[in-house]
Design a protein around this motif. Structure first.
Motif, PDB file in Angstrom:
ATOM      1  N   ALA A   9       0.837  -1.212   0.000  1.00 53.55           N
ATOM      2  CA  ALA A   9       0.000   0.000   0.000  1.00 53.55           C
ATOM      3  C   ALA A   9       0.866   1.254   0.000  1.00 53.55           C
ATOM      4  O   ALA A   9       0.588   2.211  -0.732  1.00 53.55           O
ATOM      5  CB  ALA A   9      -0.928  -0.006   1.209  1.00 53.55           C
ATOM      6  N   ASP A  10       1.933   1.247   0.813  1.00 48.19           N
ATOM      7  CA  ASP A  10       2.847   2.396   0.835  1.00 48.19           C
ATOM      8  C   ASP A  10       3.492   2.601  -0.522  1.00 48.19           C
ATOM      9  O   ASP A  10       3.531   3.710  -1.052  1.00 48.19           O
ATOM     10  CB  ASP A  10       3.948   2.195   1.887  1.00 48.19           C
ATOM     11  N   ILE A  11       4.001   1.524  -1.099  1.00 48.75           N
ATOM     12  CA  ILE A  11       4.707   1.621  -2.378  1.00 48.75           C
ATOM     13  C   ILE A  11       3.761   2.051  -3.487  1.00 48.75           C
ATOM     14  O   ILE A  11       4.116   2.873  -4.330  1.00 48.75           O
ATOM     15  CB  ILE A  11       5.418   0.290  -2.693  1.00 48.75           C
ATOM     16  N   LYS A  12       2.535   1.544  -3.464  1.00 50.59           N
ATOM     17  CA  LYS A  12       1.557   1.966  -4.473  1.00 50.59           C
ATOM     18  C   LYS A  12       1.315   3.467  -4.384  1.00 50.59           C
ATOM     19  O   LYS A  12       1.292   4.169  -5.388  1.00 50.59           O
ATOM     20  CB  LYS A  12       0.243   1.206  -4.285  1.00 50.59           C
ATOM     21  N   HIS A  13       1.139   3.977  -3.171  1.00 49.99           N
ATOM     22  CA  HIS A  13       0.909   5.411  -2.973  1.00 49.99           C
ATOM     23  C   HIS A  13       2.161   6.220  -3.299  1.00 49.99           C
ATOM     24  O   HIS A  13       2.079   7.305  -3.873  1.00 49.99           O
ATOM     25  CB  HIS A  13       0.456   5.654  -1.540  1.00 49.99           C
ATOM     26  N   LEU A  14       3.336   5.692  -2.950  1.00 47.58           N
ATOM     27  CA  LEU A  14       4.589   6.404  -3.209  1.00 47.58           C
ATOM     28  C   LEU A  14       4.923   6.483  -4.691  1.00 47.58           C
ATOM     29  O   LEU A  14       5.547   7.441  -5.135  1.00 47.58           O
ATOM     30  CB  LEU A  14       5.753   5.728  -2.468  1.00 47.58           C
ATOM     31  N   THR A  15       4.529   5.464  -5.463  1.00 44.60           N
ATOM     32  CA  THR A  15       4.891   5.453  -6.880  1.00 44.60           C
ATOM     33  C   THR A  15       3.885   6.172  -7.762  1.00 44.60           C
ATOM     34  O   THR A  15       4.146   6.368  -8.935  1.00 44.60           O
ATOM     35  CB  THR A  15       5.078   4.009  -7.395  1.00 44.60           C
ATOM     36  N   PHE A  27      11.788  -0.317  -6.505  1.00 48.11           N
ATOM     37  CA  PHE A  27      13.176  -0.538  -6.089  1.00 48.11           C
ATOM     38  C   PHE A  27      14.095   0.567  -6.580  1.00 48.11           C
ATOM     39  O   PHE A  27      15.070   0.904  -5.922  1.00 48.11           O
ATOM     40  CB  PHE A  27      13.682  -1.926  -6.511  1.00 48.11           C
ATOM     41  N   ILE A  28      13.775   1.176  -7.707  1.00 44.22           N
ATOM     42  CA  ILE A  28      14.582   2.312  -8.195  1.00 44.22           C
ATOM     43  C   ILE A  28      14.305   3.534  -7.324  1.00 44.22           C
ATOM     44  O   ILE A  28      15.226   4.242  -6.924  1.00 44.22           O
ATOM     45  CB  ILE A  28      14.285   2.598  -9.683  1.00 44.22           C
ATOM     46  N   LEU A  29      13.027   3.771  -7.026  1.00 41.98           N
ATOM     47  CA  LEU A  29      12.686   4.901  -6.159  1.00 41.98           C
ATOM     48  C   LEU A  29      13.327   4.769  -4.786  1.00 41.98           C
ATOM     49  O   LEU A  29      13.725   5.761  -4.185  1.00 41.98           O
ATOM     50  CB  LEU A  29      11.166   5.016  -6.013  1.00 41.98           C
ATOM     51  N   PHE A  30      13.436   3.548  -4.275  1.00 43.90           N
ATOM     52  CA  PHE A  30      14.052   3.332  -2.964  1.00 43.90           C
ATOM     53  C   PHE A  30      15.479   3.867  -2.946  1.00 43.90           C
ATOM     54  O   PHE A  30      15.921   4.448  -1.960  1.00 43.90           O
ATOM     55  CB  PHE A  30      14.044   1.841  -2.603  1.00 43.90           C
ATOM     56  N   PHE A  31      16.205   3.701  -4.038  1.00 49.67           N
ATOM     57  CA  PHE A  31      17.598   4.137  -4.078  1.00 49.67           C
ATOM     58  C   PHE A  31      17.762   5.613  -4.433  1.00 49.67           C
ATOM     59  O   PHE A  31      18.759   6.224  -4.067  1.00 49.67           O
ATOM     60  CB  PHE A  31      18.405   3.265  -5.034  1.00 49.67           C
ATOM     61  N   ILE A  32      16.792   6.198  -5.143  1.00 51.64           N
ATOM     62  CA  ILE A  32      16.983   7.587  -5.570  1.00 51.64           C
ATOM     63  C   ILE A  32      16.176   8.610  -4.774  1.00 51.64           C
ATOM     64  O   ILE A  32      16.472   9.796  -4.833  1.00 51.64           O
ATOM     65  CB  ILE A  32      16.706   7.770  -7.079  1.00 51.64           C
ATOM     66  N   LYS A  33      15.157   8.166  -4.030  1.00 51.59           N
ATOM     67  CA  LYS A  33      14.337   9.116  -3.272  1.00 51.59           C
ATOM     68  C   LYS A  33      14.420   8.826  -1.778  1.00 51.59           C
ATOM     69  O   LYS A  33      14.028   7.765  -1.323  1.00 51.59           O
ATOM     70  CB  LYS A  33      12.869   9.045  -3.721  1.00 51.59           C
ATOM     71  N   VAL A  39       9.978   6.086   4.392  1.00 52.58           N
ATOM     72  CA  VAL A  39       8.689   5.415   4.589  1.00 52.58           C
ATOM     73  C   VAL A  39       8.870   3.899   4.681  1.00 52.58           C
ATOM     74  O   VAL A  39       8.288   3.250   5.559  1.00 52.58           O
ATOM     75  CB  VAL A  39       7.689   5.784   3.467  1.00 52.58           C
ATOM     76  N   VAL A  40       9.674   3.316   3.812  1.00 51.93           N
ATOM     77  CA  VAL A  40       9.854   1.863   3.817  1.00 51.93           C
ATOM     78  C   VAL A  40      10.539   1.409   5.107  1.00 51.93           C
ATOM     79  O   VAL A  40      10.101   0.444   5.748  1.00 51.93           O
ATOM     80  CB  VAL A  40      10.637   1.395   2.570  1.00 51.93           C
ATOM     81  N   ILE A  41      11.576   2.100   5.522  1.00 50.91           N
ATOM     82  CA  ILE A  41      12.271   1.720   6.756  1.00 50.91           C
ATOM     83  C   ILE A  41      11.361   1.965   7.962  1.00 50.91           C
ATOM     84  O   ILE A  41      11.313   1.151   8.885  1.00 50.91           O
ATOM     85  CB  ILE A  41      13.607   2.465   6.886  1.00 50.91           C
ATOM     86  N   TYR A  42      10.626   3.070   7.951  1.00 49.13           N
ATOM     87  CA  TYR A  42       9.645   3.316   9.020  1.00 49.13           C
ATOM     88  C   TYR A  42       8.697   2.130   9.128  1.00 49.13           C
ATOM     89  O   TYR A  42       8.417   1.622  10.205  1.00 49.13           O
ATOM     90  CB  TYR A  42       8.834   4.596   8.755  1.00 49.13           C
ATOM     91  N   ARG A  43       8.171   1.689   7.989  1.00 49.80           N
ATOM     92  CA  ARG A  43       7.159   0.637   7.987  1.00 49.80           C
ATOM     93  C   ARG A  43       7.706  -0.671   8.565  1.00 49.80           C
ATOM     94  O   ARG A  43       7.033  -1.348   9.345  1.00 49.80           O
ATOM     95  CB  ARG A  43       6.649   0.410   6.561  1.00 49.80           C
TER      96      ARG A  43
END
Length: 183
Positions: A9-15, A27-33, A39-43
């Motif tokens: 749900a987080d990734i869907k909203h983030l992308t 996975f690309i957004l994780f490295f560049i944003k 958000v991912v580490i928080y979750r």
């Protein structure tokens, strides 16, 4: 809800992009944003905290340290102990403050320089589902933000906001009520 479902749900909203265009893979957004990493580490940390898994949290100590360093570097104060529903999105992670005892619903967007804070030791904001809070907004005190609310940039919210409304101003006032067609 499982960790994988919350992350999806987080990734869907983030992308999803408010500008349109083709979304980038997660996975690309994780490295560049940095906002995506926060958000991912928080979750992940929040999941083990809420499930009282002290062993996992101990093993994840390096991740907790990295999370703390990242949030400090970007002047973002969000604790992994804060209750935030799935679909959490930060666009720019600068200057965001969320009180540890505040509760945030599902599919919530926080712009940069947003404060969700307390004005006393026992009064904390409660934010509903599908809420968009634009940059520079301040929500403080024992206020409840209903579902499907948009808070305009630079708003000061010190009173409850009913569901299906758009508010703005300093102090905030209802600018528009959304009908079922708008939602």
């Amino acid at each position: 809800m499982k960790l994988s479902e919350k992350l999806k749900a987080d990734i869907k909203h983030l992308t999803t992009s408010s500008v349109g265009g083709k979304p980038k893979p997660a996975f690309i957004l994780f490295f560049i944003k940095k906002a995506v990493r926060i958000v991912v580490i928080y979750r992940v940390l929040n999941h083990f905290y809420l499930n009282r898994n002290k062993v996992a949290l101990l093993l994840l100590s390096p991740l907790k340290l990295y999370f703390r360093l990242m949030t400090s570097r970007y002047c973002t104060d969000i604790s992994y102990k804060t209750k935030i529903g799935p679909g959490f999105k930060l666009n720019h992670s600068y200057g965001i403050i969320v009180n540890i005892r505040s509760t945030i619903g599902e599919n919530v967007y926080l712009g940069h320089n947003v404060t969700v804070g307390s004005n006393s030791p026992s009064k904390f904001p409660k934010i509903g589902n599908n809420v968009t809070i634009f940059p520079g907004s301040i929500i403080i005190g024992d206020v409840t933000i209903g579902d499907n609310v948009t808070i305009g940039a630079g708003s000061l919210v010190v009173k409850d906001v009913p569901a299906n409304t758009v508010v703005g101003g300093h102090p905030s006032k209802i600018l528009r009520t959304l009908s079922n067609i708008d939602i």
